[in-house]
Design an enzyme around this catalytic site. Structure first.
Site, PDB file in Angstrom:
ATOM      1  CE  LYS A  13      97.228  -5.811  80.575  1.00 39.23           C
ATOM      2  NZ  LYS A  13      97.492  -6.363  81.904  1.00 39.23           N
ATOM      3  NE  ARG A  88     101.839 -10.300  80.046  1.00 39.08           N
ATOM      4  CZ  ARG A  88     100.512 -10.258  79.999  1.00 39.08           C
ATOM      5  NH1 ARG A  88      99.892 -10.004  78.877  1.00 39.08           N
ATOM      6  NH2 ARG A  88      99.815 -10.452  81.087  1.00 39.08           N
ATOM      7  NE  ARG A 123      91.638 -11.282  86.539  1.00 39.64           N
ATOM      8  CZ  ARG A 123      92.603 -10.857  85.745  1.00 39.64           C
ATOM      9  NH1 ARG A 123      92.463  -9.736  85.055  1.00 39.64           N
ATOM     10  NH2 ARG A 123      93.724 -11.546  85.660  1.00 39.64           N
ATOM     11  NE  ARG A 156      93.238 -15.104  84.118  1.00 44.35           N
ATOM     12  CZ  ARG A 156      93.830 -14.042  83.574  1.00 44.35           C
ATOM     13  NH1 ARG A 156      93.104 -13.144  82.924  1.00 44.35           N
ATOM     14  NH2 ARG A 156      95.117 -13.880  83.665  1.00 44.35           N
ATOM     15  NE  ARG A 167      98.901 -13.300  86.231  1.00 42.29           N
ATOM     16  CZ  ARG A 167      97.632 -13.032  86.570  1.00 42.29           C
ATOM     17  NH1 ARG A 167      97.105 -13.613  87.633  1.00 42.29           N
ATOM     18  NH2 ARG A 167      96.920 -12.215  85.862  1.00 42.29           N
TER      19      ARG A 167
HETATM   20  P1  ADP Z   1      96.940 -10.536  82.976  1.00 43.39           P
HETATM   21  O1  ADP Z   1      97.163  -9.229  82.290  1.00 43.39           O
HETATM   22  O2  ADP Z   1      95.811 -10.485  83.918  1.00 43.39           O
HETATM   23  O3  ADP Z   1      98.156 -11.177  83.531  1.00 43.39           O
HETATM   24  P2  ADP Z   1      96.516 -11.917  80.443  1.00 43.39           P
HETATM   25  O4  ADP Z   1      95.201 -12.500  80.163  1.00 43.39           O
HETATM   26  O5  ADP Z   1      96.927 -10.738  79.642  1.00 43.39           O
HETATM   27  O6  ADP Z   1      96.451 -11.604  81.975  1.00 43.39           O
HETATM   28  O7  ADP Z   1      97.668 -13.024  80.334  1.00 43.39           O
HETATM   29  C1  ADP Z   1      97.618 -14.232  81.025  1.00 43.39           C
HETATM   30  C2  ADP Z   1      98.908 -15.031  80.799  1.00 43.39           C
HETATM   31  O8  ADP Z   1      99.038 -15.311  79.398  1.00 43.39           O
HETATM   32  C3  ADP Z   1     100.191 -14.300  81.168  1.00 43.39           C
HETATM   33  O9  ADP Z   1     100.521 -14.447  82.524  1.00 43.39           O
HETATM   34  C4  ADP Z   1     101.199 -14.981  80.251  1.00 43.39           C
HETATM   35  O10 ADP Z   1     101.586 -16.245  80.741  1.00 43.39           O
HETATM   36  C5  ADP Z   1     100.396 -15.215  78.985  1.00 43.39           C
HETATM   37  N1  ADP Z   1     100.526 -14.083  78.033  1.00 43.39           N
HETATM   38  C6  ADP Z   1      99.537 -13.257  77.596  1.00 43.39           C
HETATM   39  N2  ADP Z   1      99.995 -12.333  76.732  1.00 43.39           N
HETATM   40  C7  ADP Z   1     101.328 -12.570  76.627  1.00 43.39           C
HETATM   41  C8  ADP Z   1     102.400 -11.951  75.917  1.00 43.39           C
HETATM   42  N3  ADP Z   1     102.191 -10.879  75.131  1.00 43.39           N
HETATM   43  N4  ADP Z   1     103.641 -12.483  76.041  1.00 43.39           N
HETATM   44  C9  ADP Z   1     103.881 -13.555  76.819  1.00 43.39           C
HETATM   45  N5  ADP Z   1     102.933 -14.168  77.525  1.00 43.39           N
HETATM   46  C10 ADP Z   1     101.673 -13.700  77.443  1.00 43.39           C
END
Ligand code: ADP
Length: 210
Positions: A13, A88, A123, A156, A167
């Site tokens: 994404k 999300r 990654r 990360r 996740r």
């Molecule tokens: P990825 O898509 O690789 O899991 P992100 O960088 O989008 O990684 O998100 C990393 C973490 O940040 C998620 O696992 C969550 O804990 C938190 N997070 C990010 N965006 C949201 C969201 N919209 N709602 C809730 N938690 C979020």
């Protein structure tokens, strides 16, 4: 154009959001990057969010909705934006609607769970620029170094194997229902994530019609 990118963690994404925003000259808003920045700066919000992020849980809706509201009200979002990693949950999608924000298209990048696990383990990210790489599929020009900032790339904390599985589970339980939510509105387009970033980009541009 107001776009949402949806997909499992590591589906690509963020990478596609970056390319699309460059082409359309609009900002990408990644709630994950904003949260990681808060964690790095040690703000109260960051300290609270870190607990959830490290264990692969979602940060509570009210926190991320507040972050998104602040960011989207800035001037650079007036001509459009790409949301990467938000919404999300169905509650977050409803919050967007309640803010009066119209979404044109929701692009789902689909990658199987098996491939997701391989991708996340390879990654590497730049903490400063937020740009991500993959040791095999999207290597930086110099091994271990960010092309943009020249800093050392890191893995990360939440890309460690045990967190990745959690996740994925969270994604299927909480985020995947959004596909139905946007399908019903006729906004969902699905792109099958390809091995090469450029191939996925081609399909993404076609799906958006740009
Ligand atoms: P990825 O898509 O690789 O899991 P992100 O960088 O989008 O990684 O998100 C990393 C973490 O940040 C998620 O696992 C969550 O804990 C938190 N997070 C990010 N965006 C949201 C969201 N919209 N709602 C809730 N938690 C979020």
């Amino acid at each position: 154009m107001n776009l949402i990118f949806l997909g499992a963690p590591g589906a690509g994404k963020g990478t596609q959001a970056e390319v699309v925003t460059k082409k359309l000259n609009i900002p990408a808003i990644s709630t994950g990057n904003i949260l990681r920045e808060a964690v790095k700066n040690g703000t109260a919000q960051g300290i609270e969010a870190k607990k959830y992020m490290d264990s692969g849980e979602l940060v509570p809706d009210e926190v991320v909705i507040g972050i998104l509201k602040d960011r989207i009200s800035q001037d650079d979002c007036k001509k459009g934006f790409v949301l990467d990693g938000f919404p999300r949950t169905v509650a977050q999608a409803e919050a967007l609607e309640n803010m009066g924000i119209k979404i044109d298209k929701v692009v789902e990048i689909y990658v199987s769970d098996e491939d997701i696990i391989e991708r996340l383990s390879g990654r590497r990210v730049s903490e400063i620029s937020g740009v991500s790489y993959h040791i095999k599929y999207k290597p930086p020009k110099v091994e271990g170094i960010c092309d943009v900032t020249g800093e050392k790339l890191i893995q990360r904390d939440d890309d460690k194997p045990e967190t990745v599985l959690h996740r994925l589970k969270t994604y299927h339980e909480k985020t995947a229902p959004l596909k139905d939510f946007y399908q019903k509105q006729g906004k969902l387009v699905t792109v099958i994530g390809q091995e090469k970033v450029a191939d996925t980009t081609k399909l993404t541009f076609e799906a958006i019609g740009i």
